[in-house]
Every structure is written in C-alpha cells, then in structure tokens.
Design an enzyme around this catalytic site. Structure first.
Site, PDB file in Angstrom:
ATOM      1  N   GLY A   1       0.827  -1.216   0.000  1.00  0.00           N
ATOM      2  CA  GLY A   1       0.000   0.000   0.000  1.00  0.00           C
ATOM      3  C   GLY A   1       0.856   1.259   0.000  1.00  0.00           C
ATOM      4  O   GLY A   1       0.472   2.289   0.552  1.00  0.00           O
TER       5      GLY A   1
ATOM      6  N   GLN B   1      -2.249   6.931   1.425  1.00  0.00           N
ATOM      7  CA  GLN B   1      -2.039   8.176   2.174  1.00  0.00           C
ATOM      8  C   GLN B   1      -0.845   8.067   3.118  1.00  0.00           C
ATOM      9  O   GLN B   1       0.032   8.928   3.139  1.00  0.00           O
ATOM     10  CB  GLN B   1      -3.307   8.524   2.970  1.00  0.00           C
TER      11      GLN B   1
ATOM     12  N   TYR C   1     -14.897  -2.607   7.563  1.00  0.00           N
ATOM     13  CA  TYR C   1     -13.514  -2.178   7.849  1.00  0.00           C
ATOM     14  C   TYR C   1     -13.171  -2.428   9.318  1.00  0.00           C
ATOM     15  O   TYR C   1     -12.126  -3.011   9.638  1.00  0.00           O
ATOM     16  CB  TYR C   1     -13.388  -0.697   7.504  1.00  0.00           C
TER      17      TYR C   1
ATOM     18  N   LYS D   1     -10.433  -4.967  11.063  1.00  0.00           N
ATOM     19  CA  LYS D   1      -9.342  -4.450  11.911  1.00  0.00           C
ATOM     20  C   LYS D   1      -9.335  -5.126  13.283  1.00  0.00           C
ATOM     21  O   LYS D   1      -8.265  -5.421  13.819  1.00  0.00           O
ATOM     22  CB  LYS D   1      -9.419  -2.923  12.035  1.00  0.00           C
TER      23      LYS D   1
END
Ligand code: SER
Length: 325
Positions: free
Chosen positions: A7, A11, A137, A141
């Site tokens: 990844g 960001q 999500y 997690k």
C-alpha cells in the site's frame, strides 16, 4: 534489513516510503502497491492478497521486515464490503504467514479507531474497551488485531500495530475513509474557498497529523521488545469537530464558506470515540504527539497554497492516489 511496504501509494504509504528511504537508504526499501502512482518513487506491482506473489517477492528481495499498509478503508469498505473483507483479511493473513514462514524480524500494520462500535465509551476510550464495530472495515481491523496477538503468542512473531485516529496530510489524497472530511476541507478551501462537508458540524473525532503518524510508527518499531506490553497501542494527537476545523480554516483562508450535507459516513463516525486514551503508548515507549489543530492548520494551508501556486513543497513529483491507507 530489507523492507517491504504494501500500500505504498496510499495516504500513509506515500510519506512513510519517503521517510524510510531517508532513514534506511533507497536500496533497502521496496515500495509495492496494486495501483500506479507514488509521489517521488515508483512502486513494484504486488497484490498482497496473493500469498504466492508475496512469498516470491520476499525471496527475490530478501525481505526481512514488512510495513503492511494496504487496506480498504471504512467509507469505501461500506460500498464494497466483500472486497474490503478480501483485501483486509487475506492481506493481513498472508503477511502474518510470511512473518512465520520466513522468520521476519518485525512487522508493522495499522489498526484504527474503527475497531470501536457504539458500545464503547466515547471519551478517552482505552484499548481494552468493548470492540463491536458495525463496519466491515472495523470488523477486519478487530480480526487483524486478534490475529496479531495469536501469531505473537503462538509463533513468537514480532508483530506491532497502532490504532490510528483520522489521519491528516497534504501530500497524498485521503483514502476513502470516513475521516476524510478533515483533509478535504483544507484542500477545497485552498482550491475553491468552499467545502460541502459530509458529516454534521458537531461530529467530533480524534486526529493525527502525518509527521506524528510517521514518528509514532518509528517509535513503536524502535521500542525494545521487552518494553511492549501489548501488540496494539492507541495513539492520538488531538480531538476536534467538523465545526472546529471550519473555524480554523476560516481564520486562515479569508472568505471561506462551508455547508453541512451529511451522507452515509455520518452513521459510521457516530459510532467512533470522540477521543481515545494513548496512556499505555506514552508509558511503555515514550509516545507524545507534537501537533494540535492550530499548528497542523497553519502547516496544511501553507503547503497546499504553495502547491496550488505551482510550487512543489514536497521536493517530489508525480500525481495523487485515491485508495488504501
Ligand atoms: N481514517 C479511517 C477511516 O475513516 C479510520 O481508520 O476509515
């Protein structure tokens, strides 16, 4: 040490890659992603959901450490829950299996405030609260955190994780999460002087500025094994509402205007804490954030203005990326 980053065009990955280049040298750091992009570097194509491809890459490049950042975030995850499950769970399991099979020295992977659901306290929330998230999500997690504990307990894998709040940065675009409004507001203010915000004015959440995010990753990864009392730590910078951001931006961008038009992400952030307790990270490995809303705001606007005026505040080149953390 040879480091794989998954990844890398996201960001966090965009900035962590540049930081690790500086810290360990370009020859030791291998940025990977499934998307093209990368700000200041070119990443190798690697689909983290393919265990064969991951193992092949590790063998070819003698990888000894992984920063596993590839993930589908909360907003995009609700649009494509099965994709989020596949990417987040398969990716994490493959990285953990690689850690075990290749006796990797250390693995880092971010967790998130999305592990909390509506049953957890919303103020100063500690790590060991009730974890019943309602987003895919968040579910992936929590599962990843439990898998980190399992691989550490059962196989002795040195896997480390941080529960990040909303992450704010000016380099790469945010990655499809529900805290993206806190980045978008700065970008839109500089570009258009106006922002249509997808959460209510009183939506208050914890946040961190990217330099603190990078410092916290270094702090955790450098901590001696013996100082760690858990695999996953909360870290945070400051808490602010969408209205607080709007007031800060107004003081920096004359004429700025905002409207509030909550969409499906309102229900997601309504489940998350307004502030989290990062006491264990402070005590165990000396974590401390530097930036608050005021210092972050000045820095964001200064860099975004400079880049919209044609400058290159990063010393990098290349475009922006859209998905993944
Ligand atoms: N920023 C992330 C999201 O909104 C939280 O981890 O999904």
């Amino acid at each position: 040490m040879n480091i794989l980053i998954s990844g890398a065009n996201g960001q966090i990955g965009t900035e962590l890659t540049m930081h690790l280049f500086q810290r360990y040298g370009k020859d030791s750091v291998f940025p990977t992603d499934v998307r093209e992009g990368g700000d200041g570097f070119v990443s190798d194509y690697l689909d983290i959901t393919s265990r064969d491809a991951l193992y092949e890459y590790i063998r070819t490049h003698n990888i000894t450490r992984i920063y596993h950042l590839a993930a589908i975030l909360s907003g995009n995850g609700e649009k494509n829950p099965l994709t989020a499950y596949h990417v987040n769970m398969e990716g994490t399991l493959n990285v953990l299996e690689a850690c075990r099979e290749f006796s990797l020295e250390r693995v880092f992977s971010p967790s998130s405030i999305a592990v909390y659901g509506g049953d957890a306290p919303r103020q100063n929330t500690p790590e060991d609260s009730i974890l019943k998230p309602e987003t895919m999500y968040g579910i992936t997690k929590v599962s990843s955190e439990l898998l980190f504990d399992y691989y550490h307990r059962r196989y002795g894998c040195d896997v480390r994780s941080l529960r990040f709040p909303g992450v704010i940065s000016y380099k790469a675009e945010p990655g499809g999460g529900s805290t993206d409004f806190a980045v978008d507001i700065f970008r839109q203010a500089v570009d258009q002087g106006h922002y249509s915000c997808f959460v209510r004015e009183d939506s208050r959440l914890p946040f961190m500025y990217m330099p603190d995010v990078i410092a916290s990753i270094d702090g955790l990864m450098d901590a001696p094994q013996g100082s760690l009392r858990r695999r996953t730590y909360n870290v945070t910078g400051f808490s602010a509402s969408a209205g607080d951001f709007a007031r800060e931006v107004s003081s920096l961008v004359p004429g700025f205007s905002i409207e509030y038009a909550p969409d499906f992400r309102q229900a997601i952030v309504d489940q998350w804490p307004e502030s989290i307790d990062d006491g264990p990270a402070r005590n165990d490995w000396g974590w401390k954030a530097e930036y608050d809303l005021t210092s972050l705001g000045k820095d964001m606007i200064q860099h975004l203005k400079s880049s919209s005026a044609g400058g290159n505040p990063n010393g990098n080149s290349g475009g922006h990326v859209k998905e993944a953390s």
